[in-house]
Write a protein that holds these residues in place. Structure first.
Motif, PDB file in Angstrom:
ATOM      1  N   ALA A  71       6.193   5.679  -5.216  1.00 61.97           N
ATOM      2  CA  ALA A  71       6.325   5.231  -3.396  1.00 61.97           C
ATOM      3  C   ALA A  71       7.854   4.493  -3.771  1.00 61.97           C
ATOM      4  CB  ALA A  71       5.412   4.896  -2.926  1.00 61.97           C
ATOM      5  N   ASP A  87       7.779   9.509  -6.244  1.00 67.10           N
ATOM      6  CA  ASP A  87       7.884  10.013  -4.591  1.00 67.10           C
ATOM      7  C   ASP A  87       8.875   9.017  -3.302  1.00 67.10           C
ATOM      8  OD1 ASP A  87       6.387  11.135  -2.207  1.00 67.10           O
ATOM      9  OD2 ASP A  87       6.238   9.480  -1.814  1.00 67.10           O
ATOM     10  N   THR A  97       9.363  13.976   0.223  1.00 69.61           N
ATOM     11  CA  THR A  97       7.749  13.873   0.461  1.00 69.61           C
ATOM     12  C   THR A  97       9.410  13.424   2.344  1.00 69.61           C
ATOM     13  OG1 THR A  97       6.014  13.451  -0.151  1.00 69.61           O
ATOM     14  CG2 THR A  97       5.822  13.535   1.900  1.00 69.61           C
ATOM     15  N   ILE A 133       0.805   1.383  10.745  1.00 69.46           N
ATOM     16  CA  ILE A 133       1.238   1.847   8.975  1.00 69.46           C
ATOM     17  C   ILE A 133      -0.321   2.881   9.087  1.00 69.46           C
ATOM     18  CG2 ILE A 133       2.675   0.099   7.796  1.00 69.46           C
ATOM     19  CD1 ILE A 133       0.339  -1.611   6.997  1.00 69.46           C
ATOM     20  N   HIS A 139      -0.638  11.225   2.731  1.00 67.93           N
ATOM     21  CA  HIS A 139      -0.543  10.660   2.396  1.00 67.93           C
ATOM     22  C   HIS A 139      -1.184   9.038   4.153  1.00 67.93           C
ATOM     23  CE1 HIS A 139       0.352   5.994   2.125  1.00 67.93           C
ATOM     24  NE2 HIS A 139       0.862   5.925   3.164  1.00 67.93           N
ATOM     25  N   ASP A 168      -3.182   0.467   2.695  1.00 70.17           N
ATOM     26  CA  ASP A 168      -3.923  -1.144   3.264  1.00 70.17           C
ATOM     27  C   ASP A 168      -4.886  -0.367   3.778  1.00 70.17           C
ATOM     28  OD1 ASP A 168      -1.922  -2.910   2.516  1.00 70.17           O
ATOM     29  OD2 ASP A 168      -1.593  -3.433   4.659  1.00 70.17           O
ATOM     30  N   SER A 180      -1.325   7.236  -1.255  1.00 67.29           N
ATOM     31  CA  SER A 180      -1.395   6.600  -1.877  1.00 67.29           C
ATOM     32  C   SER A 180      -2.422   5.680  -0.556  1.00 67.29           C
ATOM     33  CB  SER A 180      -0.254   5.511  -2.429  1.00 67.29           C
ATOM     34  OG  SER A 180      -0.890   4.317  -2.976  1.00 67.29           O
ATOM     35  N   GLU A 239       0.175   8.581  -4.793  1.00 72.62           N
ATOM     36  CA  GLU A 239       1.404   8.025  -5.080  1.00 72.62           C
ATOM     37  C   GLU A 239       2.324   6.846  -5.145  1.00 72.62           C
ATOM     38  OE1 GLU A 239       2.861  10.521  -1.505  1.00 72.62           O
ATOM     39  OE2 GLU A 239       3.530  12.298  -2.474  1.00 72.62           O
ATOM     40  N   PRO A 240       1.771   5.826  -5.510  1.00 71.12           N
ATOM     41  CA  PRO A 240       1.273   4.528  -5.422  1.00 71.12           C
ATOM     42  C   PRO A 240       2.834   3.846  -5.234  1.00 71.12           C
ATOM     43  CG  PRO A 240       0.710   4.345  -7.488  1.00 71.12           C
ATOM     44  CD  PRO A 240       1.307   5.769  -6.965  1.00 71.12           C
ATOM     45  N   LYS A 285       2.801   0.132  -3.006  1.00 73.92           N
ATOM     46  CA  LYS A 285       1.721  -1.602  -2.631  1.00 73.92           C
ATOM     47  C   LYS A 285       1.610  -1.751  -3.724  1.00 73.92           C
ATOM     48  CE  LYS A 285       1.279  -2.641   1.840  1.00 73.92           C
ATOM     49  NZ  LYS A 285       1.418  -2.206   3.008  1.00 73.92           N
ATOM     50  N   ARG A 343       7.861  -8.437   7.342  1.00 68.38           N
ATOM     51  CA  ARG A 343       6.351  -7.759   7.458  1.00 68.38           C
ATOM     52  C   ARG A 343       5.405  -8.732   8.438  1.00 68.38           C
ATOM     53  NH1 ARG A 343       3.035  -7.108   4.264  1.00 68.38           N
ATOM     54  NH2 ARG A 343       2.348  -5.479   4.627  1.00 68.38           N
ATOM     55  N   TYR A 372       7.760  -3.178   0.488  1.00 75.70           N
ATOM     56  CA  TYR A 372       8.652  -3.152   1.483  1.00 75.70           C
ATOM     57  C   TYR A 372       9.202  -4.907   1.961  1.00 75.70           C
ATOM     58  CZ  TYR A 372       5.851   0.674   0.612  1.00 75.70           C
ATOM     59  OH  TYR A 372       4.997   1.788   0.798  1.00 75.70           O
ATOM     60  N   MET A 398      12.700  -3.135   3.172  1.00 71.45           N
ATOM     61  CA  MET A 398      13.352  -3.683   5.532  1.00 71.45           C
ATOM     62  C   MET A 398      13.898  -4.757   5.703  1.00 71.45           C
ATOM     63  SD  MET A 398       9.030  -2.340   6.268  1.00 71.45           S
ATOM     64  CE  MET A 398       9.541  -2.090   7.614  1.00 71.45           C
TER      65      MET A 398
HETATM   66  N1  LLP Z   1       3.393   8.385  -0.144  1.00 67.77           N
HETATM   67  C1  LLP Z   1       4.046   8.647   1.245  1.00 67.77           C
HETATM   68  C2  LLP Z   1       4.909   9.823   1.780  1.00 67.77           C
HETATM   69  C3  LLP Z   1       4.470   7.000   2.152  1.00 67.77           C
HETATM   70  O1  LLP Z   1       4.477   7.297   3.293  1.00 67.77           O
HETATM   71  C4  LLP Z   1       3.449   6.014   1.548  1.00 67.77           C
HETATM   72  C5  LLP Z   1       4.443   5.018   2.235  1.00 67.77           C
HETATM   73  C6  LLP Z   1       3.595   5.934  -0.018  1.00 67.77           C
HETATM   74  C7  LLP Z   1       3.336   6.914  -0.356  1.00 67.77           C
HETATM   75  C8  LLP Z   1       3.121   4.479  -0.594  1.00 67.77           C
HETATM   76  O2  LLP Z   1       1.966   3.737  -0.017  1.00 67.77           O
HETATM   77  P1  LLP Z   1       1.938   2.340  -0.330  1.00 67.77           P
HETATM   78  O3  LLP Z   1       0.495   2.543  -1.750  1.00 67.77           O
HETATM   79  O4  LLP Z   1       2.773   1.491  -0.275  1.00 67.77           O
HETATM   80  O5  LLP Z   1       0.407   1.665   0.627  1.00 67.77           O
HETATM   81  N2  LLP Z   1       6.314  -1.047   5.566  1.00 67.77           N
HETATM   82  C9  LLP Z   1       4.214  -0.799   5.313  1.00 67.77           C
HETATM   83  C10 LLP Z   1       4.129   0.371   4.625  1.00 67.77           C
HETATM   84  C11 LLP Z   1       4.548   1.710   5.613  1.00 67.77           C
HETATM   85  C12 LLP Z   1       4.052   2.493   3.734  1.00 67.77           C
HETATM   86  C13 LLP Z   1       5.426   3.475   4.178  1.00 67.77           C
HETATM   87  N3  LLP Z   1       5.111   5.017   3.263  1.00 67.77           N
HETATM   88  C14 LLP Z   1       4.199  -2.621   4.739  1.00 67.77           C
HETATM   89  O6  LLP Z   1       5.086  -3.579   4.673  1.00 67.77           O
HETATM   90  O7  LLP Z   1       2.656  -2.429   5.361  1.00 67.77           O
END
Ligand code: LLP
Length: 413
Positions: A56, A77, A100, A156, A192, A196, A228, A270-271, A273, A309, A368, A372
């Motif tokens: 991602a 992604d 997406t 989130i 998704h 966290d 993810s 779709e990792p 973080k 954040r 992020y 950001m």
């Molecule tokens: N796939 C989709 C469709 C998403 O919208 C996201 C994150 C991911 C995968 C990846 O998720 P992750 O593995 O990073 O948790 N800015 C916020 C997080 C927003 C996530 C947005 N979408 C933060 O700093 O905590």
């Protein structure tokens, strides 16, 4: 990823002082080998099934980081046509790019499809427009909203009933109607549900919904995409994702499904973080230490313009004073930025006594954080460097005053 060795902080072989001396402050530093370690961890955990990882890239969109992902056979992604363009420039093949979008203009979808990008559809309107224009000309996936509340913070959490994301599962009848009407080629079901996650059960519970849909209504799937949300440890005592434990349950469930489905399909994640959070550190310099009657403030040469954040999600980010690590003399500080807002990075943080000029580090600043950032208060964005196999690469120049002025037009009034 910074490590403390004999009273000094290092990123791989380089001390943080030497990096700041060479590249300036504030500075984003990424450890490329840590990213590879995380990729390997995830692949090993899900090795029982045919797993595909789509990075991602919104988490950290630097092109050299994305190139490292490509080198490690990752797909990507994306969530905007701009990210599509970046991924193509980095060298990803269109078939490796899964788009997406969330409520974007249809013209953006048309542009992406013309480039051969694959699409997750996240609204009934879009499904209808897509059907009218393309029918069965492209394989597509459906992003569903399973009505599950998950994620470390409401902002989130994306899979609950009040979230803007996905097509609510309750609208299955309408989905099936359109699939029939336009002869749509549905090859994937996507979810998704938030970032966290603390509990693996959430993923299993959510996945069951997709698997049931697959079995009952979508016989031609090529993949199930579970998005993810895998949590990393922002705090020492954080309850984090135990990827092996989660994977055990997921793999077991998925294998049983494949038996019922009659063939093996891919399981996608779709990792963001999980892959890039821990690799990153924001190095900042203390400008001023201010002792007020009730609090001690450490002002650094950064702020919510570089890392938002904590202010946006009340997120905890660990902060260390790298310049004075071996002293026993501790003090409690609020670590704050230089922006004309209350931009507190950390409240009541106990750390070795700080003096102006000391280098402070915010850990877990890979995901992020730079992506950001903004130019608020007309501040320039920091440089980014990547340390990989003990080599240091500058992967983004520090912004200049020209960058701040670029595109602005001073009209004579
Ligand atoms: N796939 C989709 C469709 C998403 O919208 C996201 C994150 C991911 C995968 C990846 O998720 P992750 O593995 O990073 O948790 N800015 C916020 C997080 C927003 C996530 C947005 N979408 C933060 O700093 O905590």
């Amino acid at each position: 990823m910074i490590n403390l060795r004999e009273g000094k902080y290092f990123v791989q072989h380089r001390s943080v002082e030497s990096l700041v001396e060479q590249y300036g402050s504030p500075l984003y530093v990424y450890d490329g080998n840590k990213i590879e370690e995380q990729i390997a961890k995830m692949r090993a955990a899900f090795s029982g099934v045919s797993v595909k990882l789509k990075y991602a890239c919104k988490a950290l969109t630097n092109v050299s980081i994305m190139r490292l992902m490509l080198k490690n056979n990752m797909d990507v992604d994306v969530v905007s046509i701009e990210e599509v363009q970046i991924a193509l420039q980095v060298g990803f093949k269109p078939g490796q790019i899964q788009y997406t979008p969330s409520g974007v203009a249809f013209s953006e979808i048309e542009e992406a499809l013309a480039l051969g990008i694959r699409l997750n559809i996240d609204s009934l309107n879009l499904l209808e427009w897509f059907g009218e224009k393309y029918g069965n000309a492209h394989k597509i996936a459906l992003r569903i909203n399973p009505s599950i509340l998950a994620g470390g913070n409401y902002k989130i959490s994306t899979g609950h009933a009040d979230s803007k994301f996905g097509i609510p599962v309750e609208y299955l009848d309408q989905i099936l109607e359109m699939v029939k009407k336009y002869d749509l080629q549905i090859v994937g079901i996507h979810q998704h549900n938030g970032s966290d996650f603390k509990d693996g059960e959430v993923i299993v519970k959510a996945m069951r919904i997709s698997l049931e849909l697959a079995e009952k209504h979508f016989p031609n799937l090529e993949f199930i995409d579970m998005g993810s949300g895998f949590k990393v440890a922002y705090h020492e005592d954080d309850h984090i994702t135990n990827i092996d434990l989660i994977a055990q349950d997921v793999v077991k469930e998925f294998k049983a499904f494949q038996g019922r489905y009659g063939r093996d399909i891919e399981l996608w994640f779709e990792p963001g973080k999980f892959l890039v959070s821990e690799c990153g550190t924001l190095l900042m310099t203390c400008n001023v230490v201010k002792h007020n009657p009730t609090r001690n403030f450490v002002h650094v040469d950064s702020g919510l313009n570089h890392l938002i954040r904590p202010m946006m999600y009340d997120a905890y980010q660990e902060i260390v004073n790298t310049s004075n690590a071996d002293t026993a003399e501790m003090e409690i500080y609020d670590v704050v930025g230089y922006i004309c807002e209350t931009d507190t990075f950390g409240k009541d943080r106990k750390m070795p006594v700080v003096q102006p000029g000391d280098i402070l580090a915010i850990k877990n600043a890979g995901a992020y954080c730079f992506t950001m950032s903004s130019n608020y208060n007309s501040r320039r964005k920091p440089a980014e460097i990547l340390v990989y196999n003990e080599q240091v690469h500058l992967v983004r120049e520090r912004e200049t005053m020209e960058d701040i002025m670029r595109n602005q037009i001073l009209v004579e009034l």
